[in-house]
Write a protein that holds these residues in place. Structure first.
Motif, PDB file in Angstrom:
ATOM      1  N   ASP A  27       0.843  -1.206   0.000  1.00  0.00           N
ATOM      2  CA  ASP A  27       0.000   0.000   0.000  1.00  0.00           C
ATOM      3  C   ASP A  27       0.880   1.260   0.000  1.00  0.00           C
ATOM      4  OD1 ASP A  27      -2.147   1.734   0.197  1.00  0.00           O
ATOM      5  OD2 ASP A  27      -2.462   1.393   2.334  1.00  0.00           O
ATOM      6  N   PHE A  28       1.852   1.285   0.891  1.00  0.00           N
ATOM      7  CA  PHE A  28       2.737   2.459   0.959  1.00  0.00           C
ATOM      8  C   PHE A  28       3.506   2.642  -0.346  1.00  0.00           C
ATOM      9  CE2 PHE A  28       6.707   4.643   1.726  1.00  0.00           C
ATOM     10  CZ  PHE A  28       6.252   5.806   2.339  1.00  0.00           C
ATOM     11  N   VAL A  29       4.105   1.557  -0.820  1.00  0.00           N
ATOM     12  CA  VAL A  29       4.957   1.652  -2.000  1.00  0.00           C
ATOM     13  C   VAL A  29       4.149   1.951  -3.266  1.00  0.00           C
ATOM     14  CG1 VAL A  29       6.692   0.436  -3.392  1.00  0.00           C
ATOM     15  CG2 VAL A  29       6.724   0.226  -0.916  1.00  0.00           C
ATOM     16  N   SER A  30       2.852   1.614  -3.248  1.00  0.00           N
ATOM     17  CA  SER A  30       2.005   1.892  -4.426  1.00  0.00           C
ATOM     18  C   SER A  30       1.911   3.391  -4.715  1.00  0.00           C
ATOM     19  CB  SER A  30       0.601   1.317  -4.221  1.00  0.00           C
ATOM     20  OG  SER A  30      -0.173   2.116  -3.335  1.00  0.00           O
ATOM     21  N   GLY A  61      -5.438  -6.974  -8.592  1.00  0.00           N
ATOM     22  CA  GLY A  61      -4.938  -7.649  -9.796  1.00  0.00           C
ATOM     23  C   GLY A  61      -5.582  -7.094 -11.059  1.00  0.00           C
ATOM     24  N   GLY A  62      -6.875  -6.860 -10.982  1.00  0.00           N
ATOM     25  CA  GLY A  62      -7.598  -6.293 -12.125  1.00  0.00           C
ATOM     26  C   GLY A  62      -7.082  -4.911 -12.486  1.00  0.00           C
ATOM     27  N   SER A  63      -6.780  -4.122 -11.455  1.00  0.00           N
ATOM     28  CA  SER A  63      -6.307  -2.756 -11.716  1.00  0.00           C
ATOM     29  C   SER A  63      -4.885  -2.770 -12.284  1.00  0.00           C
ATOM     30  CB  SER A  63      -6.398  -1.889 -10.454  1.00  0.00           C
ATOM     31  OG  SER A  63      -5.462  -2.295  -9.487  1.00  0.00           O
ATOM     32  N   CYS A  64      -4.059  -3.737 -11.880  1.00  0.00           N
ATOM     33  CA  CYS A  64      -2.707  -3.879 -12.473  1.00  0.00           C
ATOM     34  C   CYS A  64      -2.848  -4.175 -13.957  1.00  0.00           C
ATOM     35  CB  CYS A  64      -1.922  -5.030 -11.830  1.00  0.00           C
ATOM     36  SG  CYS A  64      -1.572  -4.843 -10.074  1.00  0.00           S
ATOM     37  N   LYS A  65      -3.742  -5.156 -14.244  1.00  0.00           N
ATOM     38  CA  LYS A  65      -3.884  -5.648 -15.611  1.00  0.00           C
ATOM     39  C   LYS A  65      -4.438  -4.578 -16.555  1.00  0.00           C
ATOM     40  CE  LYS A  65      -5.649  -9.629 -18.214  1.00  0.00           C
ATOM     41  NZ  LYS A  65      -5.802  -8.823 -19.419  1.00  0.00           N
ATOM     42  N   THR A  66      -5.436  -3.841 -16.088  1.00  0.00           N
ATOM     43  CA  THR A  66      -6.037  -2.779 -16.912  1.00  0.00           C
ATOM     44  C   THR A  66      -4.960  -1.807 -17.399  1.00  0.00           C
ATOM     45  OG1 THR A  66      -8.062  -2.920 -15.630  1.00  0.00           O
ATOM     46  CG2 THR A  66      -7.758  -0.922 -16.922  1.00  0.00           C
ATOM     47  N   CYS A  67      -4.098  -1.406 -16.475  1.00  0.00           N
ATOM     48  CA  CYS A  67      -3.065  -0.429 -16.820  1.00  0.00           C
ATOM     49  C   CYS A  67      -1.990  -1.064 -17.702  1.00  0.00           C
ATOM     50  CB  CYS A  67      -2.461   0.170 -15.557  1.00  0.00           C
ATOM     51  SG  CYS A  67      -1.473   1.648 -15.874  1.00  0.00           S
ATOM     52  N   GLU A 112      -7.413   0.498  -4.666  1.00  0.00           N
ATOM     53  CA  GLU A 112      -7.643  -0.932  -4.434  1.00  0.00           C
ATOM     54  C   GLU A 112      -6.589  -1.500  -3.473  1.00  0.00           C
ATOM     55  OE1 GLU A 112     -10.353  -2.092  -5.218  1.00  0.00           O
ATOM     56  OE2 GLU A 112     -11.042  -0.947  -6.950  1.00  0.00           O
ATOM     57  N   MET A 113      -5.361  -1.000  -3.593  1.00  0.00           N
ATOM     58  CA  MET A 113      -4.294  -1.498  -2.718  1.00  0.00           C
ATOM     59  C   MET A 113      -4.563  -1.076  -1.274  1.00  0.00           C
ATOM     60  SD  MET A 113      -1.674  -3.462  -3.172  1.00  0.00           S
ATOM     61  CE  MET A 113      -0.643  -3.282  -4.642  1.00  0.00           C
ATOM     62  N   SER A 114      -5.115   0.106  -1.097  1.00  0.00           N
ATOM     63  CA  SER A 114      -5.389   0.553   0.264  1.00  0.00           C
ATOM     64  C   SER A 114      -6.566  -0.244   0.852  1.00  0.00           C
ATOM     65  CB  SER A 114      -5.559   2.075   0.290  1.00  0.00           C
ATOM     66  OG  SER A 114      -6.860   2.450   0.566  1.00  0.00           O
ATOM     67  N   LYS A 115      -7.505  -0.681  -0.014  1.00  0.00           N
ATOM     68  CA  LYS A 115      -8.582  -1.558   0.465  1.00  0.00           C
ATOM     69  C   LYS A 115      -8.018  -2.929   0.848  1.00  0.00           C
ATOM     70  CE  LYS A 115     -12.128   0.495  -2.441  1.00  0.00           C
ATOM     71  NZ  LYS A 115     -12.808   0.267  -3.723  1.00  0.00           N
ATOM     72  N   LYS A 127      -1.884  11.113 -20.325  1.00  0.00           N
ATOM     73  CA  LYS A 127      -1.433  11.101 -18.936  1.00  0.00           C
ATOM     74  C   LYS A 127      -2.629  11.051 -17.981  1.00  0.00           C
ATOM     75  CE  LYS A 127       2.353  10.873 -16.516  1.00  0.00           C
ATOM     76  NZ  LYS A 127       2.287  11.663 -15.336  1.00  0.00           N
ATOM     77  N   ALA A 128      -3.734  11.671 -18.389  1.00  0.00           N
ATOM     78  CA  ALA A 128      -4.920  11.693 -17.521  1.00  0.00           C
ATOM     79  C   ALA A 128      -5.435  10.273 -17.295  1.00  0.00           C
ATOM     80  CB  ALA A 128      -6.003  12.575 -18.128  1.00  0.00           C
ATOM     81  N   LYS A 129      -5.467   9.492 -18.356  1.00  0.00           N
ATOM     82  CA  LYS A 129      -5.927   8.103 -18.244  1.00  0.00           C
ATOM     83  C   LYS A 129      -4.951   7.289 -17.397  1.00  0.00           C
ATOM     84  CE  LYS A 129      -9.144   5.384 -19.254  1.00  0.00           C
ATOM     85  NZ  LYS A 129     -10.521   5.837 -18.977  1.00  0.00           N
ATOM     86  N   PHE A 130      -3.669   7.480 -17.676  1.00  0.00           N
ATOM     87  CA  PHE A 130      -2.638   6.766 -16.918  1.00  0.00           C
ATOM     88  C   PHE A 130      -2.749   7.094 -15.425  1.00  0.00           C
ATOM     89  CE2 PHE A 130       1.747   6.581 -15.188  1.00  0.00           C
ATOM     90  CZ  PHE A 130       2.004   5.237 -15.401  1.00  0.00           C
ATOM     91  N   ASP A 131      -2.902   8.389 -15.129  1.00  0.00           N
ATOM     92  CA  ASP A 131      -3.029   8.816 -13.729  1.00  0.00           C
ATOM     93  C   ASP A 131      -4.297   8.231 -13.097  1.00  0.00           C
ATOM     94  OD1 ASP A 131      -0.695  10.231 -13.982  1.00  0.00           O
ATOM     95  OD2 ASP A 131      -1.663  12.180 -14.255  1.00  0.00           O
ATOM     96  N   GLU A 132      -5.351   8.149 -13.871  1.00  0.00           N
ATOM     97  CA  GLU A 132      -6.609   7.578 -13.369  1.00  0.00           C
ATOM     98  C   GLU A 132      -6.402   6.098 -12.998  1.00  0.00           C
ATOM     99  OE1 GLU A 132      -9.980   7.998 -16.136  1.00  0.00           O
ATOM    100  OE2 GLU A 132     -10.609   6.001 -15.450  1.00  0.00           O
ATOM    101  N   TYR A 133      -5.726   5.355 -13.876  1.00  0.00           N
ATOM    102  CA  TYR A 133      -5.448   3.938 -13.588  1.00  0.00           C
ATOM    103  C   TYR A 133      -4.539   3.788 -12.368  1.00  0.00           C
ATOM    104  CZ  TYR A 133      -7.445   2.504 -18.150  1.00  0.00           C
ATOM    105  OH  TYR A 133      -8.267   2.251 -19.218  1.00  0.00           O
TER     106      TYR A 133
END
Ligand code: ASC
Length: 149
Positions: free
Chosen positions: A71-74, A137-143, A113-116, A100-106
């Motif tokens: 979580d911290f390192v994310s 995992g889903g959020s890693c994959k999307t990006c 999700e990591m904090s959850k 960049k906006a999309k990248f930042d959003e991801y």
């Protein structure tokens, strides 16, 4: 002497005014920084994911500690995706700097999700951990699908 003081002041002012993104001596340092941060995050996340997937015995303390580190390192890699850091030993696609906006959003989504996952791991409830691991995992994959070679 006055000139030197002015130069020191100007240098300090410029340093403080720059966004964190620009605070790397060389583009290669930014690339190394974000790759190392993502590696440390991935190692800690994968440890929890292995437990959630039944591939490693569940140890609540290890899971909670690992999720807290992930979580911290994310939060760290993103400052190292500044302009001019699209070259060198990197799988980062040029699309990152075109959208960049999309990248930042991801990136934000993954951090959320990591904090959850961190919160779930603190409870020690394996079912909550499993669900949260799936979302991370889903959020890693999307990006990765959009922005990693
Ligand atoms: C990992 C890792 C990723 C993600 C992704 C999840 O452990 O290295 O890139 O999880 O595979 O879909």
């Amino acid at each position: 002497m006055k000139k030197l003081s002015f130069l020191i002041f100007a240098a300090a002012a410029i340093t403080l005014a720059l966004p964190a993104a620009a605070q790397f001596a060389k583009p290669e340092d930014a690339v190394k920084y974000r790759k190392n941060a993502l590696f440390v995050m991935q190692q800690n996340f994968a440890r929890v994911a292995a437990m959630a997937g039944g591939k490693a015995p569940f140890d609540a303390k290890v899971a909670a500690d690992s999720a807290a580190v992930a979580d911290f390192v994310s939060k760290l890699p993103w400052a190292a995706f500044g302009e001019g850091t699209d070259k060198g030993d990197t799988k980062a696609k040029p699309e990152i700097w075109m959208d960049k906006a999309k990248f930042d959003e991801y990136a934000q989504k993954m951090q959320g999700e990591m904090s959850k996952l961190n919160a779930a791991a603190k409870t020690g409830n394996i079912d909550s951990i499993k669900a949260a691991v799936g979302s991370v995992g889903g959020s890693c994959k999307t990006c990765h699908d959009a922005f990693r070679m």
